[in-house]
Every structure is written in C-alpha cells, then in structure tokens.
Write an enzyme that holds these catalytic residues in place. Structure first.
Site, PDB file in Angstrom:
ATOM      1  N   TYR A 144       0.853  -1.182   0.000  1.00  0.00           N
ATOM      2  CA  TYR A 144       0.000   0.000   0.000  1.00  0.00           C
ATOM      3  C   TYR A 144       0.891   1.234   0.000  1.00  0.00           C
ATOM      4  CZ  TYR A 144      -4.327   2.453   0.118  1.00  0.00           C
ATOM      5  OH  TYR A 144      -5.369   3.263  -0.237  1.00  0.00           O
ATOM      6  N   ARG A 197      -9.136   9.797  -8.576  1.00  0.00           N
ATOM      7  CA  ARG A 197      -8.218  10.559  -7.721  1.00  0.00           C
ATOM      8  C   ARG A 197      -7.395   9.575  -6.901  1.00  0.00           C
ATOM      9  NH1 ARG A 197      -7.247  12.158  -2.857  1.00  0.00           N
ATOM     10  NH2 ARG A 197      -8.993  10.950  -2.022  1.00  0.00           N
ATOM     11  N   LYS A 215      -5.913  -2.376  -0.461  1.00  0.00           N
ATOM     12  CA  LYS A 215      -6.766  -2.172   0.716  1.00  0.00           C
ATOM     13  C   LYS A 215      -7.306  -3.498   1.245  1.00  0.00           C
ATOM     14  CE  LYS A 215      -7.347   2.383   1.419  1.00  0.00           C
ATOM     15  NZ  LYS A 215      -7.334   3.106   2.684  1.00  0.00           N
ATOM     16  N   GLU A 286     -13.473   4.366  -2.484  1.00  0.00           N
ATOM     17  CA  GLU A 286     -12.055   4.666  -2.348  1.00  0.00           C
ATOM     18  C   GLU A 286     -11.563   5.500  -3.525  1.00  0.00           C
ATOM     19  OE1 GLU A 286      -8.649   4.647  -0.180  1.00  0.00           O
ATOM     20  OE2 GLU A 286     -10.425   3.498   0.379  1.00  0.00           O
ATOM     21  N   ASP A 287     -10.928   6.631  -3.217  1.00  0.00           N
ATOM     22  CA  ASP A 287     -10.251   7.467  -4.207  1.00  0.00           C
ATOM     23  C   ASP A 287     -11.169   7.925  -5.340  1.00  0.00           C
ATOM     24  OD1 ASP A 287      -8.012   7.358  -2.703  1.00  0.00           O
ATOM     25  OD2 ASP A 287      -6.850   6.075  -4.017  1.00  0.00           O
ATOM     26  N   ASP A 309     -13.460   5.829   2.777  1.00  0.00           N
ATOM     27  CA  ASP A 309     -12.238   5.837   3.581  1.00  0.00           C
ATOM     28  C   ASP A 309     -11.523   7.179   3.509  1.00  0.00           C
ATOM     29  OD1 ASP A 309     -10.397   4.468   5.300  1.00  0.00           O
ATOM     30  OD2 ASP A 309      -9.013   4.398   3.617  1.00  0.00           O
ATOM     31  N   ASP A 310     -11.573   7.840   2.349  1.00  0.00           N
ATOM     32  CA  ASP A 310     -10.886   9.118   2.216  1.00  0.00           C
ATOM     33  C   ASP A 310     -11.522  10.196   3.091  1.00  0.00           C
ATOM     34  OD1 ASP A 310      -9.133   8.189   0.000  1.00  0.00           O
ATOM     35  OD2 ASP A 310     -11.039   8.029  -1.049  1.00  0.00           O
ATOM     36  N   ASN A 453      -0.290  11.723   0.607  1.00  0.00           N
ATOM     37  CA  ASN A 453       0.446  10.584   0.056  1.00  0.00           C
ATOM     38  C   ASN A 453       0.672  10.799  -1.444  1.00  0.00           C
ATOM     39  OD1 ASN A 453       0.753   8.612   2.220  1.00  0.00           O
ATOM     40  ND2 ASN A 453      -1.473   8.527   2.244  1.00  0.00           N
TER      41      ASN A 453
END
Length: 607
Positions: A144, A197, A215, A286-287, A309-310, A453
């Site tokens: 990750y 993203r 993940k 996610e993203d 999660d973001d 990140n």
C-alpha cells in the site's frame, strides 16, 4: 524376580494408582507437541476443521485460495490427486515464508518487492497473508502507501492475471447478472474506486485497481476478514488523463470520463447489483474525485452499508491521532474544543477530517457554533470565506469564516496562532520553515500532521518538522518517515497516520454484527478505541499511534467498539436475541488467521 514380571506389576500399580486417585485425563496429555523432523516438522497435528472444496488435482495448485505449494503433505497429495505434480520435498509454511523473504529482501527497489508480493498473492493467498501478518511493518508500505502509487501507474504493463471485477457503461443493464460471474458466494467487503483521484497522483482510470487490491489485502491480514470474502472493484467511467487516452497499452476505457446523470446511473446500477447478490455487504468507496465522493456518500450512507475511507476513514484516524496528541501534551481528550485547528486542503479528505473533528467536539459537549470557531480551512486560494459561498460545496460552507477569506497559510498561522496544523493538499513542501517556526512561537508542543500521500506529496518531512521546532512538535504523517535524531540527543519516532488503523477493524465489526449502516458515532468510538491503545511509553517517544506490529489487536479493539455501538443503536442485526458474554473472545475467534487447513474434496455419496 523376573524383570518382565516386575515391570508388568509396576505398570499395574501405576495404572491403579492413577485411576484410584484421579478419573480425569491430565491436561498435559492434551498439549500437542510440534514435530521436529519428517514432513510434519514445524507443524501441529491438532484437529482443524477441514475446508471442503469442489476442485481437485491440478486445479487446486492453480487456485491461490487453496494452493499450499510445497507444503502439501503426502496424504493430501494422494487424496486430492496431484501426487507427482510437485517436487517431492515438503516445506512447511515457516520455511516457505523464510524462502520468500530471502528473495524479497534481495531486491532493493520497493516496486520490485511489490511485484514479488503480488506474484505470491496470485499463487498462494494463505502464505501471502501470513507474510503480511508476521512482517506488517516491513510489508505494508510495499503493498500500500507509498509503493502502491507507482504500482498503479505501472498497472497496465504489469498486468498478469484477473483479480476483481470491472464495471463500465457498456455493462449497463447487465450488472445484476454480471455479479454472479464472481465465483465466491459470501462476499463481506467490497472496495470500489473509479480511479479518478488515486492518492495524490490524480486520474489513473482503470489502473486504480491497485488501490482496492491493496486495501483488501490489509482487510484480510490486519482485519481478519477471509480472502474469499472480499472483492476489489473498478467502476471504469473513462479517464480525462490524456496520457492514458493515448497509451496503446492502457487496459481501461479510452474515452473521456462520464459525468452527471450517466455517471450516477452507472454507479447506482452497480450498487443495486451487489446489494442484490450480497445484501449485507460493506461497500467502501475509495479514491473518488472530490466533486463526487461526498455526494455518493451522502446519497447511500443512510440506506446502505457504505463507508468512504478518504472522508470518514481519514477523519477517524486523524481524530485518534489528535486525541493521542492531547494525551502526549498532558491535556484531557475532552479539551479538543479548546484547540485552534488549521486544515490545509478543502477537498474530500480535508473536509472529511474537519467534519469528524467537529462531530467529536459536539460529542464532547460543544455547540456546533462553538466547534466551528475552532477551524480554519484553506484551499488553493486561501482561507475559506463567506464571500465565496456560491463557489463552495455544502460541506465547505460549514467551515467558511466571515472574515479574512482568502488569507494565506502563513498569514492564518501568524494571526490565529493555531495549536494544530493538518495537511491534505497533495502539495509537497507546503509547510515551509517560516510557517512551522511561526507556529512554534505560540505553541509549546504544536501538532503537525502532513497527511498527503505518497511521500513526495507530504507537506513537510519528519526531519523538517522536528528540526524547525527543536524537537517540540508532535508529528504524524500520511507516509512513513525514519526516526529523527534531534540536537539535544533524543531520537524521535514519527508515526504514520495510516487509515489501516481504522478501516479493517471498522469493516470487521460492521460485518460480524450485521450493521445496517456506518454512523458518525461508530467512527467516533473507533477513533477512541485506537487512541486508547497507545501506551504511555509510546507517547513519551513522540508516537501518537500504536506500533504497527499490533495492528491485529488494534483491529480487534476497533471492531469490538463498533459492535458495541451498533448494539446500542439497535442495528446489530446478527446479534438480535443473542447475549455475547465475552465480545473480545467472540470477535477474536471470528478473525481469519492465515494458516494451512486440511482440504477435503466435495463428493456426492450415494448408497
């Protein structure tokens, strides 16, 4: 007396004595001894419930869920009909792991180590997850952040075998049947991205599949969810990345991204399809790009078991770090509402953190107006202000201030003297020396969290933060940094504010109890459980998160906290009518442990 007769009488006396005085089997008789030689060397013969499988022969060896490689015992090789298809020497899991780690550590490049790990993932999932569990500090950054960013960029060129599912506009009208192409019947967790993203790298389209795969590896290893119960997904709505549109080797849809009605209908059909086949599945977004992430969460969060999660994971993890920082400063965790918090970054992550901290302050007794006054949120144009309300999202409007709109980060720090500085901008080096030193003038122990990140996008490094504050700051980052030796001779240990401290336990707890939705209170109790797991010794070393090697114990505590909250809210559907006396033990027994179990072929027996 004859020696044989004497020995026989002695045995009789011994047996009689034992039966006369005790009618129970001594406990040490039940202790399984581990063999030291032969094919059982390093293994236990203790009973383990077998796994019934519908394949046999070479099909077992090519299925990563069942394959044990060279660890298959000779009895299994006979019984499952692949004797002679493997080298004759049997190696137990310990030796297999040792051999793999030797090969991995011989590589210097993180991306090459990532490739080796994913090759193992594709061959032998049990050994793969064992390696992660036993060496999580070493391996997690390879599967990750930060390595997964490069892995995503190279996804098309490195593609080897199918893993997960892809849904596109061409699949509209077929998704209800498509989901039955997935071979596993009992999916508990789906991680889905549209690739718009990816970390701080932007639009990577279908190459973003590396994120759900990474993940879910952590869900399995850190959270104890079995690998046959997870599903990585990409919703390929196209890409606006011109480089990918022109790339002859790109594996995704080479069209401009869908937007508006067509996009949301695509996502909605996917959501309905997976909920139809797996009604209790947790879907983790996610993203997704900031313009869509919050809207999707708002649309589904009250009627589906979903989690972003973001937004929520980053918020809950950051809250835990801040609660730990308050403890490190000798303050009560209830003093959160006394802080002045600057958040650089008003996207989905930054606003998600602000929302979580705001809810925590309200939980601690502050009014919403009192809590709002603690925040100074900046985007690329400066401090969010009410003069730009027509350009802000509903979530951003909550944090717009009535004065000083557009003020720069340095000006905000100088005027408002924050106690905490959080970065979620993806702009490497944004926290400059003047900004950090100005903050340290007005706060004895400033909290500095550059959370972007990968490492190259971090707003500052640990060494910079510690150096510019003379070792006084409390530091955590989105990507890992090495320990720092400061001028007074102390070694300070920066910790990673990694969402893997929260999402595996959250998913574990929600799926075990059959939660109907993820609530803000669940996120709060998850953060509390994480913060409470940090020891006084760790706080003294400058750490605000527990050591990553304790991640499974952390996930257990987070899961228990989430289940207890679900029970209080009356939405733990699997626990209705049940009384669990030892919830910790119950959850622990439910956690997947990557060990080899006996395999038995399913057969129809007729008489």
């Amino acid at each position: 007396m004859n020696k044989t007769l004497f020995a026989h009488e002695q045995r009789q006396k011994s047996t009689t004595s034992l039966s006369d005085t005790d009618d129970t089997i001594p406990l040490d008789f039940m202790v399984e001894e581990i063999a030291t030689e032969g094919e059982w060397a390093g293994c236990s013969r203790q009973f383990m419930a077998p796994l019934r499988i519908s394949v046999r022969g070479n099909d077992i060896l090519t299925n990563p869920l069942f394959n044990k490689g060279t660890a298959f015992k000779m009895g299994e090789r006979d019984r499952l009909r692949f004797r002679g298809l493997l080298p004759p020497r049997r190696l137990n899991m310990h030796v297999q792991k040792e051999r793999f780690l030797k090969a991995m550590r011989a590589e210097e490049s993180p991306i090459k180590k990532n490739i080796l790990l994913e090759d193992l993932h594709d061959r032998n999932e049990t050994l793969y997850h064992r390696v992660i569990v036993d060496h999580v500090e070493e391996v997690a950054p390879l599967i990750y952040t930060p390595t997964v960013g490069q892995a995503c960029k190279e996804f098309g060129m490195r593609y080897r075998r199918p893993r997960g599912m892809y849904f596109t506009q061409e699949d509209r009208g077929h998704m209800a049947s498509m989901v039955y192409n997935w071979p596993n019947k009992d999916v508990h967790v789906i991680v889905v991205t549209d690739g718009s993203r990816i970390l701080g790298l932007g639009d990577l389209g279908a190459n973003g599949m590396g994120i759900p795969i990474g993940k879910l590896s952590l869900y399995c290893a850190a959270g104890g969810i079995a690998p046959h119960r997870v599903l990585p997904v990409v919703i390929d709505a196209g890409t606006d990345n011109q480089e990918l549109l022109d790339d002859k080797f790109y594996l995704g849809i080479q069209q401009k991204r869908l937007h508006g009605k067509a996009y949301y209908q695509l996502v909605d059909e996917f959501m309905q399809a997976v909920r139809h086949r797996w009604p209790n599945v947790l879907v983790q977004f996610e993203d997704f790009s900031s313009d869509k992430a919050q809207k999707l969460l708002n649309h589904y969060r009250n009627n589906h078991l979903v989690f972003n999660d973001d937004i929520q994971g980053t918020g809950s993890t950051t809250l835990a770090g801040i609660l730990g920082a308050l403890r490190a400063r000798g303050e009560q965790v209830g003093s959160l509402g006394n802080q002045r918090i600057v958040i650089a970054g008003a996207g989905s992550a930054g606003i998600g953190v602000a929302q979580t901290l705001l809810q925590a302050m309200i939980e601690q007794g502050r009014t919403i107006e009192e809590a709002k006054r603690c925040f100074f949120v900046l985007d690329a144009k400066g401090l969010l202000g009410t003069e730009d309300m027509d350009k802000l999202s509903p979530e951003q409007k909550l944090f717009a201030r009535q004065e000083d709109g557009g003020m720069s980060l340095l000006e905000v720090v100088t005027k408002y003297k924050p106690t905490m500085l959080l970065g979620m901008t993806g702009v490497g080096g944004l926290f400059t020396e003047p900004i950090v030193k100005e903050m340290a003038k007005h706060c004895t122990r400033p909290v500095i969290f550059p959370l972007s990140n990968p490492t190259s996008k971090a707003e500052c490094t640990a060494e910079q933060a510690f150096t510019w504050t003379n070792g006084a700051c409390i530091f955590a980052s989105g990507s890992p940094f090495d320990p720092v030796l400061v001028q007074d001779g102390r070694t300070l240990y920066p910790t990673q504010c990694n969402n893997m401290y929260i999402f595996p336990g959250l998913g574990l707890g929600a799926t075990i109890c059959g939660a109907e939705r993820i609530t803000d209170k669940m996120l709060y109790v998850a953060a509390e459980a994480l913060a409470n797991h940090v020891s006084e010794e760790e706080l003294a070393e400058g750490k605000v998160f527990p050591h990553i090697s304790n991640i499974r114990e952390v996930s257990l505590k987070v899961a228990v906290a989430v289940i207890e909250e679900a029970i209080r809210e009356g939405q733990a559907t699997k626990f209705k009518g049940k009384t669990i006396h030892d919830l910790d033990d119950y959850v622990r027994k439910k956690m997947y442990d990557p060990v080899y179990v006996p395999l038995v072929e399913k057969r129809e027996v007729t008489i």
